[in-house]
Motif scaffolding. Structure first.
Motif, PDB file in Angstrom:
ATOM      1  N   THR A   8       0.883  -1.381   0.267  1.00  0.00           N
ATOM      2  CA  THR A   8      -0.002  -0.079  -0.062  1.00  0.00           C
ATOM      3  C   THR A   8       0.918   1.248  -0.037  1.00  0.00           C
ATOM      4  OG1 THR A   8      -1.618  -1.246   1.218  1.00  0.00           O
ATOM      5  CG2 THR A   8      -1.625   1.086   1.224  1.00  0.00           C
ATOM      6  N   ILE A   9       2.001   1.308   0.758  1.00  0.00           N
ATOM      7  CA  ILE A   9       2.748   2.474   0.838  1.00  0.00           C
ATOM      8  C   ILE A   9       3.680   2.544  -0.488  1.00  0.00           C
ATOM      9  CG2 ILE A   9       4.731   3.583   2.108  1.00  0.00           C
ATOM     10  CD1 ILE A   9       3.831   2.011   4.669  1.00  0.00           C
ATOM     11  N   ALA A  10       3.890   1.332  -0.968  1.00  0.00           N
ATOM     12  CA  ALA A  10       5.029   1.442  -2.220  1.00  0.00           C
ATOM     13  C   ALA A  10       4.214   1.946  -3.332  1.00  0.00           C
ATOM     14  CB  ALA A  10       5.555  -0.011  -2.201  1.00  0.00           C
ATOM     15  N   HIS A  11       2.917   1.393  -3.570  1.00  0.00           N
ATOM     16  CA  HIS A  11       1.983   1.686  -4.697  1.00  0.00           C
ATOM     17  C   HIS A  11       1.053   2.996  -4.451  1.00  0.00           C
ATOM     18  CE1 HIS A  11       2.831  -2.113  -6.969  1.00  0.00           C
ATOM     19  NE2 HIS A  11       3.696  -2.292  -5.842  1.00  0.00           N
ATOM     20  N   ASP A  12       0.977   3.313  -3.211  1.00  0.00           N
ATOM     21  CA  ASP A  12      -0.195   4.442  -3.033  1.00  0.00           C
ATOM     22  C   ASP A  12      -1.288   4.082  -3.315  1.00  0.00           C
ATOM     23  OD1 ASP A  12      -0.466   7.047  -1.712  1.00  0.00           O
ATOM     24  OD2 ASP A  12      -0.741   7.832  -3.660  1.00  0.00           O
ATOM     25  N   GLU A  13      -1.706   2.904  -3.231  1.00  0.00           N
ATOM     26  CA  GLU A  13      -2.991   2.357  -3.224  1.00  0.00           C
ATOM     27  C   GLU A  13      -2.961   0.945  -2.585  1.00  0.00           C
ATOM     28  OE1 GLU A  13      -3.016   0.026  -7.549  1.00  0.00           O
ATOM     29  OE2 GLU A  13      -3.249   2.124  -7.666  1.00  0.00           O
ATOM     30  N   PRO A  14      -3.975   0.629  -2.098  1.00  0.00           N
ATOM     31  CA  PRO A  14      -4.194  -0.688  -1.394  1.00  0.00           C
ATOM     32  C   PRO A  14      -3.963  -2.368  -2.321  1.00  0.00           C
ATOM     33  CG  PRO A  14      -6.246   0.121  -1.643  1.00  0.00           C
ATOM     34  CD  PRO A  14      -5.364   1.141  -1.981  1.00  0.00           C
ATOM     35  N   HIS A  15      -3.475  -2.868  -1.653  1.00  0.00           N
ATOM     36  CA  HIS A  15      -3.255  -4.616  -2.331  1.00  0.00           C
ATOM     37  C   HIS A  15      -4.661  -5.123  -2.156  1.00  0.00           C
ATOM     38  CE1 HIS A  15      -2.432  -8.549  -2.267  1.00  0.00           C
ATOM     39  NE2 HIS A  15      -1.231  -8.315  -2.604  1.00  0.00           N
ATOM     40  N   PRO A  16      -5.166  -5.629  -3.242  1.00  0.00           N
ATOM     41  CA  PRO A  16      -6.461  -6.304  -3.089  1.00  0.00           C
ATOM     42  C   PRO A  16      -6.733  -6.864  -2.135  1.00  0.00           C
ATOM     43  CG  PRO A  16      -5.343  -6.991  -5.264  1.00  0.00           C
ATOM     44  CD  PRO A  16      -4.338  -6.176  -4.327  1.00  0.00           C
ATOM     45  N   ILE A  17      -6.093  -7.535  -1.448  1.00  0.00           N
ATOM     46  CA  ILE A  17      -6.327  -8.178  -0.014  1.00  0.00           C
ATOM     47  C   ILE A  17      -6.611  -7.246   1.076  1.00  0.00           C
ATOM     48  CG2 ILE A  17      -5.434  -9.490   2.119  1.00  0.00           C
ATOM     49  CD1 ILE A  17      -3.821 -11.220   0.198  1.00  0.00           C
ATOM     50  N   ASN A  18      -6.027  -5.982   1.225  1.00  0.00           N
ATOM     51  CA  ASN A  18      -6.537  -5.118   2.200  1.00  0.00           C
ATOM     52  C   ASN A  18      -7.566  -4.053   1.804  1.00  0.00           C
ATOM     53  OD1 ASN A  18      -4.081  -4.069   0.979  1.00  0.00           O
ATOM     54  ND2 ASN A  18      -4.130  -2.330   2.376  1.00  0.00           N
ATOM     55  N   ALA A  19      -7.786  -3.968   0.543  1.00  0.00           N
ATOM     56  CA  ALA A  19      -8.780  -3.046  -0.278  1.00  0.00           C
ATOM     57  C   ALA A  19      -9.922  -2.688   0.653  1.00  0.00           C
ATOM     58  CB  ALA A  19      -9.003  -3.293  -1.515  1.00  0.00           C
ATOM     59  N   PRO A  20     -10.725  -3.861   1.313  1.00  0.00           N
ATOM     60  CA  PRO A  20     -11.783  -3.609   2.202  1.00  0.00           C
ATOM     61  C   PRO A  20     -11.451  -2.929   3.511  1.00  0.00           C
ATOM     62  CG  PRO A  20     -11.591  -5.937   1.272  1.00  0.00           C
ATOM     63  CD  PRO A  20     -10.373  -5.228   0.952  1.00  0.00           C
ATOM     64  N   PHE A  21     -10.376  -2.920   3.878  1.00  0.00           N
ATOM     65  CA  PHE A  21      -9.931  -2.524   5.296  1.00  0.00           C
ATOM     66  C   PHE A  21      -9.650  -0.846   5.355  1.00  0.00           C
ATOM     67  CE2 PHE A  21      -9.418  -7.169   4.950  1.00  0.00           C
ATOM     68  CZ  PHE A  21     -10.225  -7.628   6.183  1.00  0.00           C
ATOM     69  N   THR A  22     -10.574  -0.090   4.625  1.00  0.00           N
ATOM     70  CA  THR A  22     -10.443   1.226   4.822  1.00  0.00           C
ATOM     71  C   THR A  22     -10.928   1.920   6.018  1.00  0.00           C
ATOM     72  OG1 THR A  22     -12.664   1.479   3.723  1.00  0.00           O
ATOM     73  CG2 THR A  22     -10.850   1.159   2.326  1.00  0.00           C
ATOM     74  N   ILE A  23     -10.616   3.256   6.072  1.00  0.00           N
ATOM     75  CA  ILE A  23     -11.146   4.122   7.138  1.00  0.00           C
ATOM     76  C   ILE A  23     -12.508   4.307   6.777  1.00  0.00           C
ATOM     77  CG2 ILE A  23     -10.894   5.910   8.263  1.00  0.00           C
ATOM     78  CD1 ILE A  23      -7.887   6.200   7.776  1.00  0.00           C
ATOM     79  N   GLU A  24     -12.745   4.633   5.368  1.00  0.00           N
ATOM     80  CA  GLU A  24     -14.118   4.863   4.995  1.00  0.00           C
ATOM     81  C   GLU A  24     -15.145   4.034   4.980  1.00  0.00           C
ATOM     82  OE1 GLU A  24     -11.261   5.208   3.334  1.00  0.00           O
ATOM     83  OE2 GLU A  24     -11.053   7.153   3.489  1.00  0.00           O
ATOM     84  N   ARG A  25     -15.021   2.553   5.418  1.00  0.00           N
ATOM     85  CA  ARG A  25     -16.081   2.039   5.709  1.00  0.00           C
ATOM     86  C   ARG A  25     -16.999   2.184   6.715  1.00  0.00           C
ATOM     87  NH1 ARG A  25     -11.682  -1.453   7.993  1.00  0.00           N
ATOM     88  NH2 ARG A  25     -12.416  -2.476  10.059  1.00  0.00           N
ATOM     89  N   PHE A  26     -16.107   2.949   8.114  1.00  0.00           N
ATOM     90  CA  PHE A  26     -17.197   3.388   8.868  1.00  0.00           C
ATOM     91  C   PHE A  26     -18.108   4.504   8.493  1.00  0.00           C
ATOM     92  CE2 PHE A  26     -13.150   1.432  10.542  1.00  0.00           C
ATOM     93  CZ  PHE A  26     -13.884   0.449  11.333  1.00  0.00           C
ATOM     94  N   ARG A  27     -17.790   5.324   7.640  1.00  0.00           N
ATOM     95  CA  ARG A  27     -18.520   6.153   7.076  1.00  0.00           C
ATOM     96  C   ARG A  27     -19.825   5.714   6.106  1.00  0.00           C
ATOM     97  NH1 ARG A  27     -15.918   9.650   2.742  1.00  0.00           N
ATOM     98  NH2 ARG A  27     -16.240   7.721   1.646  1.00  0.00           N
ATOM     99  N   ASP A  28     -19.214   4.744   5.366  1.00  0.00           N
ATOM    100  CA  ASP A  28     -20.051   4.142   4.484  1.00  0.00           C
ATOM    101  C   ASP A  28     -20.984   3.059   4.787  1.00  0.00           C
ATOM    102  OD1 ASP A  28     -18.987   6.178   2.914  1.00  0.00           O
ATOM    103  OD2 ASP A  28     -17.533   4.651   1.799  1.00  0.00           O
ATOM    104  N   GLY A  29     -20.666   2.261   6.005  1.00  0.00           N
ATOM    105  CA  GLY A  29     -21.430   1.371   6.478  1.00  0.00           C
ATOM    106  C   GLY A  29     -20.945  -0.031   5.778  1.00  0.00           C
ATOM    107  N   GLU A  30     -19.830   0.054   5.222  1.00  0.00           N
ATOM    108  CA  GLU A  30     -19.328  -1.223   4.705  1.00  0.00           C
ATOM    109  C   GLU A  30     -18.244  -2.026   5.743  1.00  0.00           C
ATOM    110  OE1 GLU A  30     -19.613  -2.099   1.351  1.00  0.00           O
ATOM    111  OE2 GLU A  30     -20.556  -0.366   0.592  1.00  0.00           O
ATOM    112  N   LEU A  31     -19.049  -2.495   6.793  1.00  0.00           N
ATOM    113  CA  LEU A  31     -18.401  -2.951   7.972  1.00  0.00           C
ATOM    114  C   LEU A  31     -17.830  -4.429   7.688  1.00  0.00           C
ATOM    115  CD1 LEU A  31     -20.252  -1.494  10.945  1.00  0.00           C
ATOM    116  CD2 LEU A  31     -18.434  -0.607   9.801  1.00  0.00           C
ATOM    117  N   ILE A  32     -16.838  -4.851   8.308  1.00  0.00           N
ATOM    118  CA  ILE A  32     -16.467  -6.396   8.096  1.00  0.00           C
ATOM    119  C   ILE A  32     -16.648  -6.863   9.767  1.00  0.00           C
ATOM    120  CG2 ILE A  32     -14.731  -7.888   7.687  1.00  0.00           C
ATOM    121  CD1 ILE A  32     -13.702  -5.545   5.868  1.00  0.00           C
TER     122      ILE A  32
END
Ligand SMILES: Cc1cc2nc3c(=O)[nH]c(=O)nc-3n(C[C@H](O)[C@H](O)[C@H](O)COP(=O)(O)OP(=O)(O)OC[C@H]3O[C@@H](n4cnc5c(N)ncnc54)[C@H](O)[C@@H]3O)c2cc1C
Length: 416
Positions: A382-406
């Motif tokens: 994520t740091i090297a590419h400035d974008e998430p790897h597909p595996i951590n893509a769902p583990f965002t901060i925004e999920r708490f705003r958007d309701g995409e909880l895991i």
């Protein structure tokens, strides 16, 4: 890097153990780096290692306010498993489990990964339904997990009491690939391998401020050992994440709680696997030194004290004595606490933040040790590419705003 091999051990053994070098350099902070990682636990050290090793990032530093592995990495009960309910979680933790399986070889350092099996007990009808749901969900996503009857559970773990107890054992989920590893060795193994790739590991260096440029991007860290410039900063500071992120004006949905563990006096090998009981909240394994390693629950209130309330460990011991009556006369040697960072859905955040150049890996709560290699691996990506790897893509901060909880909280109640 000096390599460990049977021949090297024999040679040093025959020459009075002379000639071993320091495992990693005592690096001084430089004026600037390409990437700085805040926090010298397993996640931070692993991230630095994968940045240098897989992404060829040249100048990387890990800043640690105390000593490496002195946080939760060195305080946890080392349970490793990947049988989480949701596909996103199972993919993340199983990525980690696969890396655990080859980690000692990859690092040339014995992290003592021991896949002795993790048994998760069911005490109520609801536990049975939930446990079986986990088994089916895991198998559908290709993760091993199986259901055992009480008799099969006792056959797998002979000290387990399944007769006439307050919380009857109605069955158990077993992940055979799960187990334990040596916590310190994980920090030391990653530190040694990262250092060999040129990473500066700087202990006794507390980050006290984050400077941002006119556009709001990260430009430097203020530390107790001077200013360190970096355009990319990854924070992996467990219970203190909120404190550090507040330095950049970022507020996260995290609460920090003390979580405790205990060890008994050492005894001969008596306990063959890991047993967890989420309902009565106790879990137990036996270390290679012979101590019973017992975990309790979090305190009910937030705190940074690094010690938990006595009644919490007392409650865990009552449960252990009921489940394993042969341990009733064991003495406890010591107990301790760590500060765990808990999100509302009990799943981690591995993500970019609203501040350009600032990345965060946190929210592991009571269960992030098991994720160490996988989390570090995708965080480095994520740091090297400035974008998430597909595996951590769902583990965002925004999920708490958007309701995409895991929502592993409702699913697991506890996530060790
Ligand atoms: C008692 C207990 C039992 C647990 N049992 C399990 C288990 O069985 N299985 C499991 O999977 N997980 C378990 N966990 C959780 C697990 O330990 C953590 O999720 C995991 O180790 C977190 O690793 P880390 O590298 O993110 O954090 P840490 O190892 O805590 O590293 C963070 C580092 O950041 C440093 N830091 C903080 N602030 C600053 C600053 N301002 N500047 C510089 N450095 C800073 C800290 O000193 C620390 O060393 C347990 C935790 C505890 C406390």
């Amino acid at each position: 890097m000096q390599r460990f091999s049977a021949l090297a051990l024999l040679k040093r053994g025959l020459t009075g153990q002379r000639g071993w070098r320091e495992q990693w350099r005592r690096a001084e902070p430089q004026a600037g780096y390409d990437v700085v990682i805040v926090g010298g636990g397993g996640h931070g050290l692993g991230t630095a290692y994968y940045l240098a090793r897989e992404h060829r990032v040249g100048r990387v530093a890990v800043l640690e306010k105390g000593w490496i592995g002195g946080g939760n990495t060195g305080r946890n009960t080392t349970i490793i498993r990947s049988n989480y309910l949701y596909a996103e979680s199972a993919a993340l933790y199983d990525h980690a489990l696969k890396l655990w399986e080859g980690l000692s070889g990859a690092l040339n350092y014995n992290v003592m990964f021991s896949p002795r099996g993790v048994l998760m007990l069911a005490h109520t009808v609801h536990d049975v339904q939930s446990g079986k749901r986990h088994v089916h969900a895991n198998r559908a996503s290709g993760v091993d997990n199986e259901w055992l009857t009480p008799q099969e559970a006792r056959a797998y773990c002979p000290p387990l009491n399944i007769d006439d107890i307050r919380y009857p054992v109605l069955g158990a989920a077993l992940q055979r690939r799960g187990g334990t590893a040596r916590h310190d060795a994980v920090a030391w193994g990653y530190a040694r391998a990262a250092d060999a790739l040129g990473v500066d590991i700087i202990e006794n260096c507390e980050v006290t401020g984050i400077r941002r440029d006119a556009a709001g991007a990260v430009e430097a860290l203020e530390t107790t050992r001077g200013l360190v410039r970096a355009r990319r900063v990854g924070v992996a500071a467990a219970g203190h994440t909120s404190v550090i992120m507040a330095m950049a004006g970022v507020r996260l949905p995290l609460e920090s709680y003390p979580l405790q563990a205990l060890v008994s006096e050492p005894v001969k090998p008596v306990f063959p696997c890991v047993v967890m009981s989420n309902t009565i909240h106790a879990y137990i394994s036996q270390s290679d030194k012979g101590e019973l390693v017992i975990g309790a629950g979090t305190d009910a209130y937030t705190s940074y004290t690094q010690r938990g309330a006595l009644h919490i460990s007392g409650h865990a011991l009552e449960a252990i004595c009921e489940l394993f009556p042969l341990f009733r006369r064991m003495r406890m040697l010591r107990n301790w606490g760590g500060i765990v960072d808990v999100t509302p859905d009990r799943s981690p955040i591995i993500a970019k933040t609203p501040v350009p150049g600032l990345y965060v890996n946190c929210g592991w709560g009571t269960g992030g040790f098991k994720a160490t290699p996988g989390s570090a691996h995708v965080f480095a990506w994520t740091i090297a590419h400035d974008e998430p790897h597909p595996i951590n893509a769902p583990f965002t901060i925004e999920r708490f705003r958007d309701g995409e909880l895991i929502d592993e909280a409702a699913a697991a109640a506890v996530a060790h």
